[in-house]
Write a protein that holds these residues in place. Sequence first.
Motif, PDB file in Angstrom:
ATOM      1  N   ASP A 126       0.829  -1.207   0.000  1.00 37.78           N
ATOM      2  CA  ASP A 126       0.000   0.000   0.000  1.00 37.78           C
ATOM      3  C   ASP A 126       0.862   1.255   0.000  1.00 37.78           C
ATOM      4  OD1 ASP A 126      -2.651  -0.988  -0.078  1.00 37.78           O
ATOM      5  OD2 ASP A 126      -2.569  -1.511   2.043  1.00 37.78           O
ATOM      6  N   GLU A 187      -1.841   0.476   9.610  1.00 40.38           N
ATOM      7  CA  GLU A 187      -2.976  -0.447   9.605  1.00 40.38           C
ATOM      8  C   GLU A 187      -3.677  -0.476  10.961  1.00 40.38           C
ATOM      9  OE1 GLU A 187      -0.322  -0.832   6.488  1.00 40.38           O
ATOM     10  OE2 GLU A 187       0.211  -1.325   8.565  1.00 40.38           O
ATOM     11  N   LYS A 251      -6.740   3.725   2.281  1.00 38.90           N
ATOM     12  CA  LYS A 251      -7.260   2.385   2.561  1.00 38.90           C
ATOM     13  C   LYS A 251      -6.131   1.391   2.834  1.00 38.90           C
ATOM     14  CE  LYS A 251     -11.584   3.461   1.365  1.00 38.90           C
ATOM     15  NZ  LYS A 251     -12.690   3.484   2.338  1.00 38.90           N
ATOM     16  N   GLY A 253      -5.171  -2.295   1.669  1.00 42.59           N
ATOM     17  CA  GLY A 253      -5.521  -3.308   0.684  1.00 42.59           C
ATOM     18  C   GLY A 253      -5.757  -2.780  -0.711  1.00 42.59           C
ATOM     19  N   LYS A 256      -4.297  -4.346  -4.073  1.00 43.81           N
ATOM     20  CA  LYS A 256      -4.926  -5.408  -4.873  1.00 43.81           C
ATOM     21  C   LYS A 256      -5.489  -4.872  -6.185  1.00 43.81           C
ATOM     22  CE  LYS A 256      -6.266  -7.998  -0.722  1.00 43.81           C
ATOM     23  NZ  LYS A 256      -7.403  -8.502   0.089  1.00 43.81           N
ATOM     24  N   ARG A 283       0.712  -5.959   8.179  1.00 45.63           N
ATOM     25  CA  ARG A 283      -0.534  -6.509   7.647  1.00 45.63           C
ATOM     26  C   ARG A 283      -0.863  -5.816   6.325  1.00 45.63           C
ATOM     27  NH1 ARG A 283      -5.100  -5.984  12.076  1.00 45.63           N
ATOM     28  NH2 ARG A 283      -4.076  -3.983  12.533  1.00 45.63           N
ATOM     29  N   THR A 284      -1.186  -6.602   5.303  1.00 43.91           N
ATOM     30  CA  THR A 284      -1.552  -6.034   4.011  1.00 43.91           C
ATOM     31  C   THR A 284      -3.065  -5.987   3.826  1.00 43.91           C
ATOM     32  OG1 THR A 284      -1.324  -8.211   2.980  1.00 43.91           O
ATOM     33  CG2 THR A 284       0.592  -6.745   2.900  1.00 43.91           C
ATOM     34  N   GLU A 285      -3.796  -6.459   4.830  1.00 42.19           N
ATOM     35  CA  GLU A 285      -5.247  -6.345   4.845  1.00 42.19           C
ATOM     36  C   GLU A 285      -5.714  -6.445   6.291  1.00 42.19           C
ATOM     37  OE1 GLU A 285      -7.129  -9.535   2.705  1.00 42.19           O
ATOM     38  OE2 GLU A 285      -5.335 -10.769   2.903  1.00 42.19           O
TER      39      GLU A 285
END
Length: 286
Positions: A126, A187, A251, A253, A256, A283-285
């Motif tokens: 991100d 995050e 945001k 994520g 993606k 964390r990527t989500e």
Amino acid sequence: WETIHRPELFKICNDVISVYFYFNVQNFQARPDDILIATYPKAGTTWVSQILDLLYFGQTERQKTIPIFERVPFLEIAVPPLFSDLADKLPTTPRLIKTHFPIQFVPKSFWEQNCKIVYVARNAKDNMVSFFHFDRMNIAHPEPGDWSNYIHRFMEGKMVFGSWYDHVNGWWKKKQTYSNIHYMFYEDMIEDTEREIDKLCSFLSLSNSAEEKKMIAGGVQFDKMKKDEMTNYSTFSILDFKISPFMRKGKVGDWKNHFTVAQNEVFDEDYKEKMKDPTLQFRTEI
């Protein structure tokens, strides 16, 4: 600005920054009560700057009349018309100062004065997406080129302010030996802003009331800051909002929507090679 082509402008700015860095920034005299906000570019710098400004100085006229880049200036800023010692001349106590420097470039006076430092880190994917769009709209930065090449540049660390991997790891390692670093994750802030403000207050020994912290958490949500001329950088002359807004999505994520499956696989393999410390996890989500 309109008469200078972007590559030429970047070279001028790069030369100016080099001179400014050697003759001014390293001699910056920190004060014991200075608060330094350190981030890799596009990792939540403006967000945390606004939070700290509100925690220390409350909801006042300054937030309505002074843009965030003057209330919380960059230590290393050297782009006309902001070629000045804004950080040194801050009238506030404490002085809130921000930097994108990797650990090794922070002026020694911050360590000598035992200053408190708030570091904010964002997951690499991100962070890279946000930096890509920022490079597109920042005429003081080199042209980012296409997305595919940009990914490789990022992995190789050929970026303004260097390698993301070196940056986040360098500050994480410093935290182990310098107790006055509060290491935050973008995050976590998205997940629970109020919780992270509580942690900040604890680290900074601030006694803001629960009501104040709740009000601040609500006031610094992305959509509100994006509409606010004092926080969205719309008054900053070197940014072209016709290409992209400074505050784009905020945001976790969004990567993606940019990575192909193949690009993601290559990036993940490279990431494993460079991020060996099991204690530093992103964390990527959420």
